[in-house]
Write a protein that holds these residues in place. Structure first.
Motif, PDB file in Angstrom:
ATOM      1  N   LEU A 179       0.799  -1.186   0.053  1.00  0.00           N
ATOM      2  CA  LEU A 179      -0.082  -0.090   0.102  1.00  0.00           C
ATOM      3  C   LEU A 179       0.638   1.260  -0.112  1.00  0.00           C
ATOM      4  O   LEU A 179       1.690   1.432   1.013  1.00  0.00           O
ATOM      5  CB  LEU A 179      -0.822  -0.099   1.260  1.00  0.00           C
ATOM      6  N   VAL A 180       0.679   2.260  -0.951  1.00  0.00           N
ATOM      7  CA  VAL A 180       1.498   3.194  -0.823  1.00  0.00           C
ATOM      8  C   VAL A 180       0.722   4.475  -0.834  1.00  0.00           C
ATOM      9  O   VAL A 180      -0.651   4.435  -1.272  1.00  0.00           O
ATOM     10  CB  VAL A 180       2.227   3.395  -2.398  1.00  0.00           C
ATOM     11  N   ASP A 181       1.160   5.767  -0.203  1.00  0.00           N
ATOM     12  CA  ASP A 181       0.531   6.918  -0.391  1.00  0.00           C
ATOM     13  C   ASP A 181       0.756   7.647  -1.574  1.00  0.00           C
ATOM     14  O   ASP A 181       1.498   7.474  -2.357  1.00  0.00           O
ATOM     15  CB  ASP A 181       0.668   7.487   1.178  1.00  0.00           C
ATOM     16  N   PHE A 182       0.287   9.052  -1.459  1.00  0.00           N
ATOM     17  CA  PHE A 182       0.165  10.002  -2.688  1.00  0.00           C
ATOM     18  C   PHE A 182       1.671  10.278  -3.101  1.00  0.00           C
ATOM     19  O   PHE A 182       2.165  10.524  -4.072  1.00  0.00           O
ATOM     20  CB  PHE A 182      -0.537  11.172  -2.315  1.00  0.00           C
ATOM     21  N   THR A 183       2.626  10.246  -1.796  1.00  0.00           N
ATOM     22  CA  THR A 183       4.176  10.447  -2.029  1.00  0.00           C
ATOM     23  C   THR A 183       4.944   9.360  -2.563  1.00  0.00           C
ATOM     24  O   THR A 183       6.092   9.435  -2.691  1.00  0.00           O
ATOM     25  CB  THR A 183       4.777  11.094  -0.702  1.00  0.00           C
ATOM     26  N   GLY A 184       4.287   8.166  -2.715  1.00  0.00           N
ATOM     27  CA  GLY A 184       4.843   6.916  -2.978  1.00  0.00           C
ATOM     28  C   GLY A 184       5.511   6.223  -1.909  1.00  0.00           C
ATOM     29  O   GLY A 184       6.121   5.130  -1.964  1.00  0.00           O
ATOM     30  N   ALA A 185       5.222   6.675  -0.711  1.00  0.00           N
ATOM     31  CA  ALA A 185       5.917   6.022   0.578  1.00  0.00           C
ATOM     32  C   ALA A 185       5.062   4.601   0.727  1.00  0.00           C
ATOM     33  O   ALA A 185       3.847   4.679   0.857  1.00  0.00           O
ATOM     34  CB  ALA A 185       5.866   6.972   1.772  1.00  0.00           C
ATOM     35  N   VAL A 186       5.792   3.751   1.102  1.00  0.00           N
ATOM     36  CA  VAL A 186       5.092   2.320   1.538  1.00  0.00           C
ATOM     37  C   VAL A 186       4.311   2.616   2.979  1.00  0.00           C
ATOM     38  O   VAL A 186       5.047   2.601   4.030  1.00  0.00           O
ATOM     39  CB  VAL A 186       5.867   0.961   1.243  1.00  0.00           C
ATOM     40  N   ARG A 187       2.974   2.078   3.075  1.00  0.00           N
ATOM     41  CA  ARG A 187       2.409   2.527   4.393  1.00  0.00           C
ATOM     42  C   ARG A 187       2.180   0.692   4.950  1.00  0.00           C
ATOM     43  O   ARG A 187       1.926   0.829   5.977  1.00  0.00           O
ATOM     44  CB  ARG A 187       1.049   3.064   4.206  1.00  0.00           C
ATOM     45  N   ALA A 188       1.811   0.188   4.009  1.00  0.00           N
ATOM     46  CA  ALA A 188       1.672  -1.410   4.570  1.00  0.00           C
ATOM     47  C   ALA A 188       2.167  -2.505   3.606  1.00  0.00           C
ATOM     48  O   ALA A 188       2.465  -2.072   2.412  1.00  0.00           O
ATOM     49  CB  ALA A 188       0.171  -1.702   4.737  1.00  0.00           C
TER      50      ALA A 188
END
Length: 384
Positions: free
Chosen positions: A88-97
């Motif tokens: 799961l990635v957020d709008f900045t491309g960082a992995v959240r899960a």
């Protein structure tokens, strides 16, 4: 035009970090008034955030605008020959899960329910933010059951995957749009959006995994080809066909499957091909021999790609240790010296920046890229 300009502004912020409106106008070529209207809309949509005012400069204090990490989310699913991954990635491309499921080879009847189970678990864990998931990106080999004899698979197991429409299967599990890309093209997207693509406009991308594969970026856009199969370097012949003999393909020399077989032949753990053990103890001599062979095949691929495409660079990455990648690139660079480059501009061979996450991350970035990156084809889509 409005949608395109909004995407241009978002891309400027994504590539350069938080920016005041004056800098956005300068970078995009849009007027200050247009930038003001666009940033207001994007802020209202929750895609941009105002940062603290920057003081101490000449003129009025500026207010930088940054991407809102919670502005949009995307889920990537990578189905490979050795493991499946969910990111799961957020709008900045960082992995959240993240979720990972290893296996010897995927069984469709067991894996597809697991795909749905883990996808839903990730979304359930997001709470109210789940409504900001814009899509699911699926990354998998086109022929997951291909080369079944080499892999030691029965025709039944191979044929099972050859008749599954993965995109359709996953689409039936979710209400958000599902995108599909060949796994190595998805990895190429990750490099384009979050890696070397920030500096390189055109490059051939090579990803060394269980089977080697690739992707192609031209003028900062992923080039899929007519069948979405551009960069299918695994099938590249390494010799001229003659006398009825079928030439070996690149996958026979530059795939980790080959290294796995060498390890198995010596009674060693084949999974060591994917981690630091490959360069240690009894594994090291076998790995050295594999690197030497793989580098020769990759060098021919680099020369062929350069001749056809006249590229800025060739980017090589893989699902093994970074130390092993460094050595593979060094050996490939040495092998390139044995070729006649007359009539060609030699391409730089450089390391990818993502690593083993590239395919799952690329899958996750596909919906974000499709929804928010500048796309000149928008005008064609609207008029058609």
């Amino acid at each position: 035009m409005r949608q395109f300009n909004e995407r241009v502004v978002l891309q400027a912020v994504r590539l350069n970090g938080s920016l005041p409106k004056a800098d956005l106008a300068r970078l995009t070529g849009l007027t200050a008034q247009t930038i003001g209207l666009i940033t207001t809309r994007l802020e209202d949509d929750g895609l941009l955030l105002r940062q603290d005012r920057v003081r101490g400069r000449i003129g009025q204090p500026s207010v930088p605008m940054a991407l809102n990490p919670d502005g949009a989310f995307s889920l990537g699913i990578k189905i490979g020959r050795r493991s499946a991954d969910w990111l799961l990635v957020d709008f900045t491309g960082a992995v959240r899960a993240r979720e990972t499921l290893p296996y010897d080879f995927p069984d469709a009847e067991a894996l597809l329910p697991e795909v749905q189970k883990r996808m839903r678990a990730i979304q359930d864990g997001m709470g109210p933010l789940a409504q900001r998931v814009v899509g699911v990106g699926v990354a998998a080999p086109f022929n997951l059951g291909g080369w079944h004899k080499m892999l030691g698979l029965s025709e039944t197991v191979s044929d099972q995957w050859n008749h599954i429409d993965l995109a359709a299967q996953v689409q039936a599990m979710t209400e958000v749009p599902v995108s599909f890309a060949k796994d190595t093209q998805a990895a190429c997207v990750a490099e384009l959006v979050s890696g070397r693509g920030r500096d390189l406009k055109s490059f051939l991308y090579l990803f060394v995994d269980t089977f080697v594969g690739g992707g192609l970026v031209l003028n900062s856009h992923l080039h899929g080809g007519i069948h979405g199969n551009a960069g299918a370097v695994a099938s590249l012949p390494l010799q001229v066909a003659s006398g009825g003999a079928v030439p070996e393909q690149l996958l026979a020399h530059a795939s980790l499957w080959e290294l796995e077989q060498h390890f198995k032949g010596k009674g060693l753990d084949p999974t060591a091909a994917y981690d630091d053990r490959a360069l240690e103890g009894p594994y090291a001599p076998l790995t050295d021999a594999w690197i030497a062979s793989a580098a020769q095949g990759l060098a021919q691929c680099v020369v062929s790609g350069t001749a056809f495409l006249d590229l800025d660079a060739v980017v090589i990455d893989g699902s093994f240790s970074r130390t092993m990648l460094k050595r593979l690139i060094e050996q490939t660079t040495l092998a390139l010296r044995n070729y006649n480059w007359e009539g060609l501009w030699p391409a730089k061979v450089i390391a990818g920046s993502i690593g083993s996450d590239a395919r799952a991350l690329g899958g996750a970035l596909l919906p974000l890229h499709e929804n928010f990156a500048p796309d000149r084809d928008l005008f064609l889509k609207v008029t058609s």
